[in-house]
Each structure stands twice: as structure tokens, then as C-alpha cells.
Design a protein around this motif. Structure first.
Motif: not given
Length: 527
Positions: A72-80, A430-436
Motif C-alpha cells: 500500500s505504501i508503494k502504491g502511495l509512492f507511485s500514485g501521488i 486510471a493510473l492513480f487507481f492502478n498504482t495504488y
């Protein structure tokens, strides 16, 4: 429906054919295209970021420094970053339309440089995440102007190729980041990840330095009541300073009359894309293109190739970085090559072949992943790597370059900047959803998550079949005929019935006010 037939060796303007021009033999056109390379770097910056994230997550030095972030932290790292882009979109068309295309690129680049400084100096994860938010904010502003300048400045013969190339340069940035992080992996300290982060500022620095040597969009000049500057730019770039050139004169009259008609019709608001059947068709394409380009399974590899490779037994960071680097080189070759076929093969066939191929590849990819999970046979893991390469071959046939090339050309000038914001908004969503979600889903359900994309790609194929129409070999102002028919707002020699009526009304007002200058001020006052 506009006539799209073009004799070999000719291009079409206002229904007339003209012999092809060789751009590298014309000094002004050659110089302009060289300078446009620096405009294209906006997309390369985005590609650099995606590959850098993949690379950093493969570096033990980075994950140790950031205290081994979870899924989940990786998702925030990319999705932000994509959240930052999404929040910037409402202001981007006002910068591009109000201040000009070049200022939009410059302002976005300045914000990105600030973000890179903050990112490179990060002392903790929170600081790094904040920097990535501002990076996304700057990218969105630059993205909102760069493709507009390219498509509005290029010679009619080269517009489709050049605009399609814009988004494929994502892979140039991606290649640089992939191999740079591969090299810095051998640095046994924090510089292994700080160096790639610092280098991310280079494209923005080059853009700020060079964008002012690029001519401003002649269409933007006309929209601001400066037709003489527009004619000068068209003459310089398209005819080596010959303002009397027939192509230049036809372009100038068509662009000037079309933009004046659009202003007279007051078709410039955010809701304009909902008002007519043709605009609703455009909106469906814009939203679907933004969604499909990022929600077709490519996000798994673009940002989380480490998780995909881990799931098939390839866990060595060195090998993961090599696969990432080679994949990006292959992607760049395929995507760039396909740019030269958009007017020869057409947009619709490329979209259909690309989407059908991705769907087939993902099904096989899923089966091989399941077989590896069940048996642990190494050959099944190798088959997944092969399918990733084949999947991206199909993806790059259309979705890489035509994401911008197709969507920017189907929009009339008056709503071009705002329309692109709709498309980029769905890219970011789409990217925010995907990366998270992607790292969480991969951690919990592993290869079963791929089934979602298999089904979704089949849905995409059906949608493309019914809604994506052909626009090849059609001048920019005349593409609206494909969507609006006789209701299209086109001026000049290619004017439609509605266009001629509005053109006549404008000329009536022109006559009442006495001079053309007064009429231009009158029309501009109605924006």
C-alpha cells in the motif's frame, strides 16, 4: 464524411492536393522540427519517472532507506504523482489558451524542477512523496500545452506523424531511467537513488532553455486577434518565409475563418463537449482513450515489474533491471516505427489490431502465470516474460502514440485544451487507481488478478469497434466533418453549410463596422 483519399506523394489542404515536401531540405522547417524535439521532452519526463520508480523499488539501497515500504505504501509512492496531475488539470487549459502554448510548457517545467530538487534532497519518505505530488502537478501543466503546440504548428503533411511521436518519447525517458538505475545499483550508498532523481530535472531544464526558440502556435495568435503574426509563422515554418505560398494562404484562411466562426458560436466552455452529438462522440473517445491507455494491464509492468517478475521466480534485482531496460528499448523501437504508418494504415485499424492483440497476449500471460504458480516449472516463467514483450508489441501499435495523436486532432481549436484535460484526467484516474491497487492485488491474489484485465481488454475491443472512427489524411480544421457532418464549424474554402452561414454573418458585421480590424476586435470581444 470528409473525403480522405490522397494521391501517393501528395497531401491535402482544403480539398486540394499538393506535392509532398521534404522537411530536411527546407531550413526553417528543419530548424522548427529540431526545436520541437525539446517540446516532445514533456512526454519523455513522464516516461523517465515511471521507469525510475520501477528501478528505485528494485534498489536495496532505496528500499532500506525508506524502511522497506509495503504494497500500500508503494502504491502511495507511485500514485501521488497522478493525484497531483489530476488536481492541476482544471487550470491547465486557462494557461495554454490564455498565456500561450509555450508559457504552459515553461510554467510546468519550472514546477517540475522545484519538485525534483525536493525529491533529490529527501531525508524521509514523506518528503519524497510530497515532491512527487508537485512533480505530477507540473507534468500536467506542461502536458496540457506541449501536444497542442506540436499539432498546431506542424506542416499538414507531417502533423499526424509528429503528434503521434510525441507520446512515444515516453520510452526515451524510460530507457534512460532504466539503464541509469541499473548502473547506479552498483553504488553502495544513497547516491544510488539520488543520482537518478537529480537527472530527472534535465528534460525540464532543456525545455525552459529552448522552448522560446520555437514559434508560438499560429492558431493561438489568431484566437488572440493577431492574424499577422499567425501568417508570419505559417509562412516561415511551412513555406520558407513565402507568405504568398498557396498552401500557406489556404491554411491561413481556413484557420482564421474557422476560429472566428467557433468564437461566434461561443463553443468554448467546459460543458461544450456534452452539448452536441458530435461532441459527445468526441467525449466518449477522449475518456475511453485515457482509461484504456493505462488500464489495459500495462500499469502492472510500467510501475510494478518487480512484483510481476517476483511472482514467476525472477527475484534477482540485477536481472529485473536488465529485463526492464531491454523491454523499454524494444517498446521505443516498435512505438516509434508505428508512428510512420498512422496515415498509411489509418487510426481505426491500428487501434483494433492493437487491442485484439493485447487481449490475446494477456490470456496466454495469465495461463502461463497460473502454470508457474502450480508447478514451479521455470519454462512457464520464461513464457510470461516472452508474453510481456509480445503484449507490449501490440500495445505500442496504437495506444502509445495515438493516445495523444488521435485525441488532440479530433478536437476543434475552441475546446482543444479543455478536451485534452478530460482525456488526461482519465489517464490520471486510471493510473492513480492502478498504482495504488496493483501492488495490493498482486500481494494478495497473485496471478488471479490478471483475469480482470483479460475480461476488460475484451470490453475495450468491443468499444473501439463501435466508437473509434477513421480520420487519416484529413486537414486539422476539417476533421470535425467526421463528427459533425454539415453542422461542422469549418471556414475557408472547405466551409460546411453551417460554416458558410456563420461566415456570412461575420462578414455582415464586418461590413457594418467598416474595417476588418474593427471586426476582429468585435469577434474577440465575444470570447
Amino acid at each position: 464524411m470528409a473525403d480522405t483519399s490522397v494521391t501517393k506523394g501528395h497531401f491535402k489542404v482544403c480539398g486540394r492536393e499538393f506535392p509532398n515536401v521534404t522537411w530536411y531540405k527546407l531550413p526553417h522547417l528543419r530548424r522548427t522540427y529540431f526545436l520541437l524535439f525539446f517540446v516532445i521532452l514533456t512526454s519523455a519526463t513522464n516516461g523517465y519517472d515511471g521507469s525510475m520508480v520501477n528501478g528505485l523499488l528494485s534498489l536495496d539501497q532505496f528500499t532500506d532507506y525508506m524502511k522497506d515500504p509495503s504494497g500500500s505504501i508503494k502504491g502511495l509512492f507511485s500514485g501521488i504523482m497522478f493525484l497531483g496531475s489530476l488536481l492541476a488539470l482544471p487550470i491547465t487549459p486557462y494557461i495554454a489558451d490564455g498565456m500561450g502554448r509555450r508559457w504552459g510548457i515553461c510554467i510546468g517545467s519550472i514546477i517540475m524542477i522545484f519538485a525534483v530538487v525536493l525529491q533529490s534532497a529527501s531525508v524521509n519518505f514523506q518528503m519524497f512523496v510530497a515532491a512527487r505530488f508537485f512533480l505530477g502537478f507540473g507534468v500536467a501543466i506542461a502536458h496540457g500545452s506541449a501536444p497542442l503546440l506540436i499539432t498546431e504548428l506542424c506542416h499538414p503533411q507531417h502533423r499526424a506523424i509528429f503528434t503521434t511521436i510525441y507520446n512515444t518519447t515516453w520510452y526515451i525517458g524510460s530507457i534512460v531511467a532504466a539503464w541509469l538505475t541499473y548502473g547506479t545499483n552498483r553504488i553502495p550508498n544513497q547516491w544510488s537513488w539520488r543520482i537518478p532523481s537529480i537527472v530527472q530535472a534535465l528534460p525540464s531544464i532543456l525545455q525552459i532553455s529552448c522552448v522560446w526558440f520555437v514559434p508560438e502556435s499560429p492558431r493561438w495568435y489568431i484566437s488572440k486577434g493577431k492574424p499577422e503574426r499567425a501568417l508570419a509563422v505559417l509562412a516561415k515554418v511551412h513555406a520558407e518565409d513565402n507568405a504568398d505560398d498557396e498552401v500557406v494562404q489556404l491554411e491561413y484562411e481556413e484557420v482564421k475563418e474557422t476560429i472566428m466562426i467557433e468564437k461566434e458560436a461561443e463553443s468554448t466552455g467546459w460543458l461544450e463537449l456534452f452539448k452536441t452529438k458530435g461532441n459527445r462522440h468526441r467525449l466518449l473517445i477522449l475518456l475511453s482513450a485515457g482509461l484504456f491507455s493505462q488500464w489495459s494491464g500495462n500499469g502492472l509492468v510500467s510501475y510494478y515489474i518487480t512484483g510481476v517478475l517476483d511472482s514467476i521466480g525472477i527475484k534477482d534485482p540485477d536481472m529485473q533491471l536488465k529485463i526492464n531496460g531491454v523491454l523499454n528499448i524494444w517498446n521505443c523501437i516498435v512505438a516509434t516505427t508505428m508512428c510512420f504508418f498512422v496515415d498509411k494504415l489509418g487510426r481505426r485499424p491500428l487501434f483494433l489490431v492493437s487491442t485484439a492483440g493485447m487481449c490475446g497476449c494477456f490470456v496466454i500471460w495469465t495461463i502461463c502465470s497460473e502454470r508457474f504458480a502450480a508447478t514451479g516449472v521455470k519454462a512457464n516463467g520464461s513464457a510470461v516474460v516472452f508474453m510481456i514483450f509480445l503484449y507490449y508489441t501490440f500495445y505500442n501499435i496504437a495506444w502509445s502514440g495515438l493516445l495523444v495523436g488521435y485525441t488532440v486532432e479530433i478536437l476543434p481549436f475552441s475546446i482543444r485544451a479543455k478536451g485534452m484535460c478530460y482525456m488526461f484526467a482519465f489517464v490520471d484516474i486510471a493510473l492513480f487507481f492502478n498504482t495504488y491497487i496493483n501492488p495490493i492485488a498482486l500481494d494478495h491474489i497473485h496471478w488471479k488478478y490478471y483475469i480482470v484485465y483479460c475480461v476488460w481488454l475484451a470490453v475495450e475491443l468491443v468499444f473501439v469497434w463501435f466508437y473509434y472512427i477513421e480520420t487519416k489524411n484529413t486537414p486539422l480544421e476539417e476533421i470535425c466533418k467526421h463528427f459533425d457532418g454539415d453542422a461542422a464549424l469549418v471556414g475557408g474554402a472547405a466551409a460546411t453549410e453551417k460554416g458558410r452561414i456563420l461566415e456570412h454573418e461575420i462578414h455582415e458585421k464586418e461590413h457594418k463596422h467598416g474595417t476588418t480590424q474593427v471586426t476582429e476586435e468585435h469577434v474577440e470581444s465575444k470570447i
